[in-house]
Design an enzyme around this catalytic site. Structure first.
Site, PDB file in Angstrom:
ATOM      1  N   LYS A  22       0.834  -1.219   0.000  1.00 54.59           N
ATOM      2  CA  LYS A  22       0.000   0.000   0.000  1.00 54.59           C
ATOM      3  C   LYS A  22       0.860   1.258   0.000  1.00 54.59           C
ATOM      4  O   LYS A  22       0.655   2.169  -0.805  1.00 54.59           O
ATOM      5  CB  LYS A  22      -0.906   0.008   1.240  1.00 54.59           C
ATOM      6  CG  LYS A  22      -1.569   1.358   1.500  1.00 54.59           C
ATOM      7  CD  LYS A  22      -2.439   1.359   2.727  1.00 54.59           C
ATOM      8  CE  LYS A  22      -1.783   1.733   4.014  1.00 54.59           C
ATOM      9  NZ  LYS A  22      -1.701   3.171   4.324  1.00 54.59           N
ATOM     10  N   ASN A  23       1.803   1.327   0.918  1.00 55.06           N
ATOM     11  CA  ASN A  23       2.513   2.594   1.105  1.00 55.06           C
ATOM     12  C   ASN A  23       3.525   2.881  -0.004  1.00 55.06           C
ATOM     13  O   ASN A  23       3.916   4.034  -0.195  1.00 55.06           O
ATOM     14  CB  ASN A  23       3.158   2.646   2.491  1.00 55.06           C
ATOM     15  CG  ASN A  23       2.086   2.786   3.572  1.00 55.06           C
ATOM     16  OD1 ASN A  23       0.944   3.156   3.278  1.00 55.06           O
ATOM     17  ND2 ASN A  23       2.437   2.482   4.807  1.00 55.06           N
ATOM     18  N   CYS A 117      -5.637   7.542   8.271  1.00 57.43           N
ATOM     19  CA  CYS A 117      -5.888   7.023   9.612  1.00 57.43           C
ATOM     20  C   CYS A 117      -5.823   8.127  10.646  1.00 57.43           C
ATOM     21  O   CYS A 117      -4.948   8.994  10.582  1.00 57.43           O
ATOM     22  CB  CYS A 117      -4.856   5.963   9.965  1.00 57.43           C
ATOM     23  SG  CYS A 117      -5.313   4.351   9.380  1.00 57.43           S
ATOM     24  N   ARG A 122      -1.140  14.924  12.602  1.00 51.22           N
ATOM     25  CA  ARG A 122      -0.189  14.476  11.570  1.00 51.22           C
ATOM     26  C   ARG A 122       0.286  15.697  10.785  1.00 51.22           C
ATOM     27  O   ARG A 122      -0.185  15.977   9.685  1.00 51.22           O
ATOM     28  CB  ARG A 122      -0.827  13.407  10.677  1.00 51.22           C
ATOM     29  CG  ARG A 122      -1.120  12.142  11.479  1.00 51.22           C
ATOM     30  CD  ARG A 122      -1.690  11.031  10.656  1.00 51.22           C
ATOM     31  NE  ARG A 122      -0.701  10.366   9.827  1.00 51.22           N
ATOM     32  CZ  ARG A 122      -0.944   9.277   9.122  1.00 51.22           C
ATOM     33  NH1 ARG A 122      -2.144   8.734   9.151  1.00 51.22           N
ATOM     34  NH2 ARG A 122      -0.008   8.718   8.384  1.00 51.22           N
ATOM     35  N   ASP A 305       3.503   0.372  12.197  1.00 51.19           N
ATOM     36  CA  ASP A 305       2.341  -0.220  11.528  1.00 51.19           C
ATOM     37  C   ASP A 305       2.122  -1.686  11.908  1.00 51.19           C
ATOM     38  O   ASP A 305       1.118  -2.287  11.515  1.00 51.19           O
ATOM     39  CB  ASP A 305       2.486  -0.112  10.001  1.00 51.19           C
ATOM     40  CG  ASP A 305       2.408   1.326   9.530  1.00 51.19           C
ATOM     41  OD1 ASP A 305       1.986   2.196  10.314  1.00 51.19           O
ATOM     42  OD2 ASP A 305       2.779   1.583   8.368  1.00 51.19           O
ATOM     43  N   ARG A 397      -8.899  -0.347   3.714  1.00 48.75           N
ATOM     44  CA  ARG A 397      -8.011   0.688   3.201  1.00 48.75           C
ATOM     45  C   ARG A 397      -6.648   0.091   2.850  1.00 48.75           C
ATOM     46  O   ARG A 397      -5.930   0.638   2.007  1.00 48.75           O
ATOM     47  CB  ARG A 397      -7.812   1.800   4.247  1.00 48.75           C
ATOM     48  CG  ARG A 397      -9.011   2.701   4.399  1.00 48.75           C
ATOM     49  CD  ARG A 397      -8.648   3.953   5.185  1.00 48.75           C
ATOM     50  NE  ARG A 397      -7.299   4.328   4.887  1.00 48.75           N
ATOM     51  CZ  ARG A 397      -6.364   4.615   5.801  1.00 48.75           C
ATOM     52  NH1 ARG A 397      -6.660   4.603   7.065  1.00 48.75           N
ATOM     53  NH2 ARG A 397      -5.151   4.946   5.424  1.00 48.75           N
TER      54      ARG A 397
END
Ligand code: EPU
Length: 426
Positions: A22-23, A117, A122, A305, A397
């Site tokens: 994903k990232n 999230c 952030r 994570d 997600r």
């Protein structure tokens, strides 16, 4: 809305194939804006965050062709107006990458503050610092970040803290800037290396990705390429932990074991057997796991994570584990839900103290964010009795087909629709 119903207490057995990261994918998808030709991306995970990023490109004028479930052709030449629509930016954290890519291409960007999230505050001050050093000015009005630059000129960027998103955005702004940019105290996560490989395959000149100094010499033109995204280390880590937590025996395939070393190390300390192969990891556990303390750190340290999943596994380990996670403010929000299973966890600031209990008992819980949701699924697999995990859209997600993959490993997990009265207007 959808929820998972899990009948727990069954060890996971068999093989699971890991999807694209994903990232890495959010960064690579955004990076197509910098390409002067169409690109084909392979091994793109079919998850909500990626859909949101692809939709942003489409709404801005890119032409998108879904070749198959995990392969997308993206042609961003049709984008003329570097403005990201508000409601789409709110849907994913990766939308902040449009700041760097639009600035890099148009010397101009209007991007609403990113969503993603809810892990507490952030900030993007380091991203803005990098853009400013390269020659852009910024304003923030009504939650929209606007960047403007007459030109972008390579320079030295020293990050005050290690930031994945900041490093990636600095790379985006520098890749077509004039001259040499040196990023110091850069993040070293696998997605940074993957992004550099993607940009270099298009003709960029980036050296040092994966170390804390990245050097980028600006180029004028980036050609279109076909590129495969790396496997997801966090998805892989989640299945490794799920295997150990259920006292199972699972081969996790299509992974880069080097990316998983910190997780492998801690799993071995907890008493699991972990074997590494070229592109697979075999995790097996028997009997009760042992207390294991750890602290999350930027890569190559133990990833934040993976903290909720690993801590959940430790909730039935023998003894007291102490877990410190100070990367984000809100990474222990799942603990309230975990306690519903009978786990004994106290949180003081950024540290959780986990007193292992003999067993977890099935409970009804709500996913509060992506990794918290994965942790609650693991708790459900470990627990005796029936668990209901609500708000699974958080999990979707970042995990492709998690219920199908777990079912193939022998889990009793079912996805059902439900009507959530608390979300209905009265
Ligand atoms: N930070 C600042 N200022 C900035 C940027 C970051 O103070 O300008 C702080 C953050 O508040 C945090 C720390 O620096 O305390 C690290 O944040 P970082 O920028 O590294 O995180 P990110 O880029 O927002 C990415 C991942 C996260 C992952 C973190 C840390 C993506 C899209 N997200 O976030 O992934 O937790 O790096 O590894 O790549 C997830 O996948 O569940 C997830 C949250």
């Amino acid at each position: 809305m959808e929820k998972f119903i899990i009948k727990g207490g069954k060890p996971l057995h068999g093989e699971v194939v890991i999807s694209g990261a994903k990232n890495a994918a959010v960064a690579v998808v955004a990076a197509t804006i910098l390409s002067d030709q169409p690109c084909v991306l392979e091994n793109v995970p079919e998850i909500r965050d990626i859909n949101a990023c692809v939709k942003i490109l489409y709404e801005m004028g890119a032409s998108i062709k879904i070749i198959d479930k995990n392969t997308i052709r993206i042609d961003t030449r049709g984008i003329t107006d570097p403005v990201v629509p508000y409601e789409l930016a709110r849907a994913c954290r990766g939308s902040s990458y449009f700041l760097g890519t639009l600035l890099g291409r148009f010397h101009k960007a209007d991007v609403p503050m990113p969503g993603g999230c809810d892990l507490g505050d952030r900030p993007i001050d380091q991203h803005l610092k990098a853009f400013n050093i390269l020659g852009a000015t910024h304003t923030i009005d009504g939650g929209v970040v606007s960047l403007r630059a007459d030109s972008l000129v390579g320079s030295q960027i020293y990050f005050d803290i290690v930031t994945v998103g900041g490093t990636i955005n600095a790379m985006f702004a520098a890749v077509k800037a004039d001259g040499l940019t040196v990023i110091e105290n850069a993040a070293k996560e696998p997605q940074i290396v993957d992004l550099a490989n993607f940009l270099n395959s298009m003709g960029a000149d980036i050296m040092g990705a994966g170390t804390d100094v990245i050097k980028i010499r600006g180029v004028k033109y980036l050609k279109g390429v076909t590129y495969g995204i790396i496997p997801d280390p966090i998805e892989a880590g989640t299945y490794m932990v799920a295997a150990a937590a259920t006292k199972g025996d699972v081969v996790i395939k299509g992974v880069i074991p080097k990316h998983l070393e910190s997780i492998t190390d801690k799993l071995r300390k907890a008493g699991a057997t972990v074997e590494e192969f070229d592109e697979a990891i075999h995790v097996k556990a028997e009997g009760r796991l042992m207390k294991t303390s750890f602290k999350t750190m930027p890569h190559p340290g133990f990833p934040t994570d993976m903290q909720p999943q690993f801590s959940t596994m430790l909730s039935t380990a023998d003894g007291v584990s102490v877990v410190t996670d100070s990367i984000f403010d809100n990474r222990f929000r799942y603990v309230n839900e975990l306690r519903r299973f009978g786990a004994e966890v106290t949180v003081e600031g950024t540290t959780a103290v986990i007193q292992g209990v003999d067993e977890l008992k099935g409970a009804t819980v709500k996913a509060t964010d992506l990794r918290a949701g994965a942790a609650l699924v693991i708790a459900g697999l470990m627990a005796n009795g029936t668990t209901v995990v609500e708000d699974i859209y958080h999990i979707e997600r970042g995990y492709e087909n998690i219920d199908d993959k777990l079912r193939a490993l022998g889990a009793d997990i079912e996805r059902v629709n439900y009507y959530d009265k608390s979300r209905m207007a009265v």
